[in-house]
Enzyme design. Structure first.
Site, PDB file in Angstrom:
ATOM      1  CD  GLU A 234      -1.414   4.394  14.592  1.00  0.00           C
ATOM      2  OE1 GLU A 234      -0.180   3.748  14.297  1.00  0.00           O
ATOM      3  OE2 GLU A 234      -1.989   4.980  13.656  1.00  0.00           O
TER       4      GLU A 234
ATOM      5  CG  HIS B 186      -4.760  -1.291   8.165  1.00  0.00           C
ATOM      6  ND1 HIS B 186      -3.847  -2.056   7.145  1.00  0.00           N
ATOM      7  CD2 HIS B 186      -3.845  -0.166   8.239  1.00  0.00           C
ATOM      8  CE1 HIS B 186      -2.947  -1.529   7.003  1.00  0.00           C
ATOM      9  NE2 HIS B 186      -2.887  -0.388   7.504  1.00  0.00           N
TER      10      HIS B 186
ATOM     11  CE  LYS C 172      -0.754   2.004   4.128  1.00  0.00           C
ATOM     12  NZ  LYS C 172      -1.198   2.443   5.153  1.00  0.00           N
TER      13      LYS C 172
ATOM     14  CE  LYS D 274      -1.865  -5.335  12.648  1.00  0.00           C
ATOM     15  NZ  LYS D 274      -0.429  -4.942  13.290  1.00  0.00           N
TER      16      LYS D 274
ATOM     17  CG  HIS E  40       0.621  -4.014   8.452  1.00  0.00           C
ATOM     18  ND1 HIS E  40       0.421  -2.767   7.993  1.00  0.00           N
ATOM     19  CD2 HIS E  40       0.799  -4.076   9.520  1.00  0.00           C
ATOM     20  CE1 HIS E  40       0.143  -2.277   9.014  1.00  0.00           C
ATOM     21  NE2 HIS E  40       0.281  -2.910   9.991  1.00  0.00           N
TER      22      HIS E  40
HETATM   23  C1  BG6 Z   1       0.179   1.446   8.361  1.00  0.00           C
HETATM   24  C2  BG6 Z   1       0.077   2.975   8.541  1.00  0.00           C
HETATM   25  O1  BG6 Z   1      -0.444   0.938   7.295  1.00  0.00           O
HETATM   26  O2  BG6 Z   1      -0.333   0.925   9.446  1.00  0.00           O
HETATM   27  C3  BG6 Z   1       0.570   3.530   9.969  1.00  0.00           C
HETATM   28  O3  BG6 Z   1       0.518   3.789   7.332  1.00  0.00           O
HETATM   29  C4  BG6 Z   1      -0.071   3.075  10.977  1.00  0.00           C
HETATM   30  O4  BG6 Z   1       0.353   5.157   9.863  1.00  0.00           O
HETATM   31  C5  BG6 Z   1       0.228   1.755  10.969  1.00  0.00           C
HETATM   32  O5  BG6 Z   1       0.740   3.446  12.034  1.00  0.00           O
HETATM   33  C6  BG6 Z   1      -0.466   0.904  11.946  1.00  0.00           C
HETATM   34  O6  BG6 Z   1      -0.213  -0.653  12.061  1.00  0.00           O
HETATM   35  P1  BG6 Z   1       0.059  -1.369  13.353  1.00  0.00           P
HETATM   36  O7  BG6 Z   1       0.379  -2.687  12.796  1.00  0.00           O
HETATM   37  O8  BG6 Z   1       0.918  -0.668  14.154  1.00  0.00           O
HETATM   38  O9  BG6 Z   1      -1.427  -1.242  13.734  1.00  0.00           O
END
Ligand code: BG6
Length: 623
Positions: free
Chosen positions: A228, A252, A160, A194, A190
């Site tokens: 986050e 996501h 992405k 998980k 990604h």
């Molecule tokens: C990424 C985003 O795809 O996912 C980031 O570009 C974000 O901004 C991240 O922080 C979050 O991933 P995870 O695995 O930490 O939830």
């Protein structure tokens, strides 16, 4: 229940070409993931990695670089040199500019040279670990150099961001499909790497007790949150053009929504699973402009304080961000699914940066049991950082009277499975080698998810957010996000961890059973400056813990009795002494509070007499 897959066996032989191999993704995620697969004996003997990038390295220098990087980025408890040496001996490098046709001819020669004559030759994976602006050029040049005609199977793996809006995503798909067949395109999200996200499907398919309840007759609503604590850090340039809807929600959160709400697939065949996921996204009601404005809240963080007490800059002060940026770093949306299963039931999604806690959770709130007071049942999928599944229910409190109390049942990954912490990319690379596209996004899914978010992006583009920044960094996000649910008579179910409670003097020394009870019972309340939270003389007796901000306590004569700041509590005296409130408490700045209802507080002090004594002691000292 579809047939179970057997234990993982060694992946199919293959040549993995990483375009952009000198970048961050390779050293932080791809190489550590390959190393984990090697440690677990899941890479085949006939396996080769060829890196290509602009940096003028040769194979020995590339290996040396990777050898140093893996020491920093591997995720295992201890580094095991054996599997690394095995993997390192399979690494190759060829330097080249992405726009140079000759570079691809050289790359092809290397692929044929290192893979030729081995079983890996029939399985070429081309991983585009490059900026999307190069996708079109690179795909064209790969095609021109004969990569689309290589013998055996070919896969193009794409990272992405997959487009920046619906039109660009469609255009990108068309340009990919001009060179590759749909079944050759592996788009990475990604989140699908998980374990806890993959478990959503397993949970639904393998646990028959929930299946009959999985519909709008029994479920009141679903909340999907990914919050986050980090801000945009060094990624200002990318993020300021992207924002939270493109960065998190379009990909996501839509994946999680699909897994939670799709029809159970008839089998685990990739096509069957992916068909159901797409079908679900196509059932999401597209928002008109007015609905988008009404049902989607946007936010941007201003200066604030991190959880550890350090100062946090506002979004507009971040490096490489426009100081007048109107970009959203937070979004909360309400969606509806127009299908038989979910008709009439809302799903709320939210995500944001620089918030009070890091946590991805999916809360399924069941309808209340008629005639029973108390919180309805919740089923909570904890995606990260805590990984598990939790059921919140009512139980009879021990004792001679019939009283209910909130109780929880938890399945904790860490206590149940002996798994090494991976990067999440292991399963994606393993699946790609094996030609299993289940965990990759198909064209129709990507386009459907852009269709859902495009009206929101359009509505927000039309008007600037007059109130930005509208939440201080480190807080619970914009107040409007709470109002979005309050309007429907609902509230966000926050999964509070003990550390939040322990920051308050009242709970700092509390025993863990008490903290567990409190964590289940406390709910956050965010209020704006000027809000009156309790009124002098009233007989309501909830307890409030101040997490952020400043409040004033005003006595009956209008005098200020004192100020309340982070870590302090108020409201406990009326309850402990069973009398009306002796002061009005008003927020002087935007405040984040934890609320413990009078019933819960009463129950907790009854169950923990030593806690009551401690509350009294602290309260008396404050008086
Ligand atoms: C990424 C985003 O795809 O996912 C980031 O570009 C974000 O901004 C991240 O922080 C979050 O991933 P995870 O695995 O930490 O939830």
């Amino acid at each position: 229940m579809p047939e179970q897959r057997s234990r993982a066996t060694v992946a199919a032989p293959g040549v993995l070409v990483i375009l952009g191999a000198s970048g961050d993704l390779t050293k932080r995620l791809l190489m550590p993931a390959l190393y984990n697969l090697a440690c677990d004996g899941l890479l085949p003997p006939e396996f080769t990695v060829i890196g290509m990038a602009r940096r003028p390295l040769d194979t020995p220098a590339f290996r040396e670089q990777q050898r140093q990087d893996i020491q920093r980025f591997h995720t295992r408890r201890e580094f095991d040199a054996g599997p690394w040496e095995w993997l390192e001996s399979r690494l190759h490098y060829t330097a080249g500019e992405f726009g140079d046709p000759d570079a691809y001819r050289r790359l092809r020669e290397t692929v044929l040279e290192v893979g030729g004559g081995t079983a890996s030759a029939g399985n070429t994976l081309l991983y585009l670990a490059i900026s999307p602006e190069f996708f079109e050029t690179v795909n064209g040049l790969l095609d021109a150099a004969g990569f689309t005609q290589l013998p055996g199977s070919r896969k193009i793996i794409v990272e992405k961001p997959f487009g920046k809006d619906l039109d660009s995503a469609v255009a990108l798909n068309r340009s990919l499909l001009a060179h590759w067949r749909e079944d050759e395109i592996y788009r990475i999200d990604h989140y699908l790497g998980k374990e806890t996200v993959q478990n959503l499907l397993a949970f639904r398919m393998a646990n028959g007790m929930f299946a009959p309840l999985w519909n709008a007759n029994h479920i009141d609503h679903i909340q999907i949150s990914a919050t986050e604590t980090v801000g945009v850090e060094t990624r200002g340039e990318y993020y300021d053009k992207t924002g939270v809807v493109r960065d998190m929600i379009q990909n996501h959160l839509m994946q999680m929504l699909a897994y939670v709400c799709m029809e159970p697939p008839a089998s685990l065949e990739p096509t069957v699973v992916r068909d159901e996921k797409s079908r679900l996204l196509h059932a999401v009601r597209l928002l008109g402009r007015e609905q988008a404005v009404r049902d989607c809240v946007r936010g941007q963080y201003g200066p604030g304080t991190n959880a550890d007490g350090t100062t946090a800059v506002g979004y507009r002060q971040e490096p490489n961000v426009d100081p007048h940026s109107n970009n959203a770093t937070y979004a909360a949306l309400k969606l509806h699914l127009d299908n038989d299963r979910w008709a009439g039931m809302p799903v709320y999604l939210r995500s944001g940066k620089s918030l009070w806690k890091r946590g991805t959770e999916i809360v399924v709130q069941f309808k209340p049991q008629p005639g029973v007071d108390g919180e309805p049942n919740l089923l909570i999928f904890h995606i990260q950082p805590f990984q598990g599944v939790e059921i919140r229910m009512q139980a009879k409190r021990p004792g001679p009277t019939f009283h209910l109390q909130r109780a929880g049942m938890r399945f904790d990954y860490a206590e149940t499975f002996e798994a090494t912490r991976g990067t999440g990319y292991e399963v994606l690379l393993y699946s790609a080698l094996n030609g299993d596209p289940t965990l990759f996004s198909r064209t129709d899914f990507v386009e459907a998810s852009w269709q859902i978010v495009q009206p929101i992006l359009d509505a927000w583009k039309e008007s600037r957010a007059a109130d930005f920044p509208n939440y201080p960094a480190g807080t619970w996000g914009p107040l409007a996000a709470h109002a979005l649910l309050a309007r429907d008579g609902r509230r966000w179910n926050e999964c509070i961890q003990r550390d939040v409670l322990m920051r308050s003097e009242f709970f700092a020394k509390a025993p863990s059973v008490l903290l567990n009870n409190l964590a289940l019972a406390c709910q956050p309340l965010a209020v704006d400056a000027g809000t009156t939270i309790v009124e002098q003389g009233e007989r309501k007796s909830d307890l409030y813990v101040v997490c952020r901000g400043e409040l004033e306590a005003i006595g009956a004569t209008g005098d200020r009795l004192g100020l309340l700041r982070a870590g302090e509590c108020f409201g406990e005296m009326a309850l402990l002494d069973d009398r009306p409130r002796n002061a009005t408490v008003r927020a002087m700045s935007p405040c984040d509070l934890l609320v413990l209802t009078a019933t819960d507080f009463r129950r907790i002090v009854e169950d923990f007499p030593e806690a009551e004594a401690e509350f009294r002691r602290i309260a008396a000292r404050r008086r």
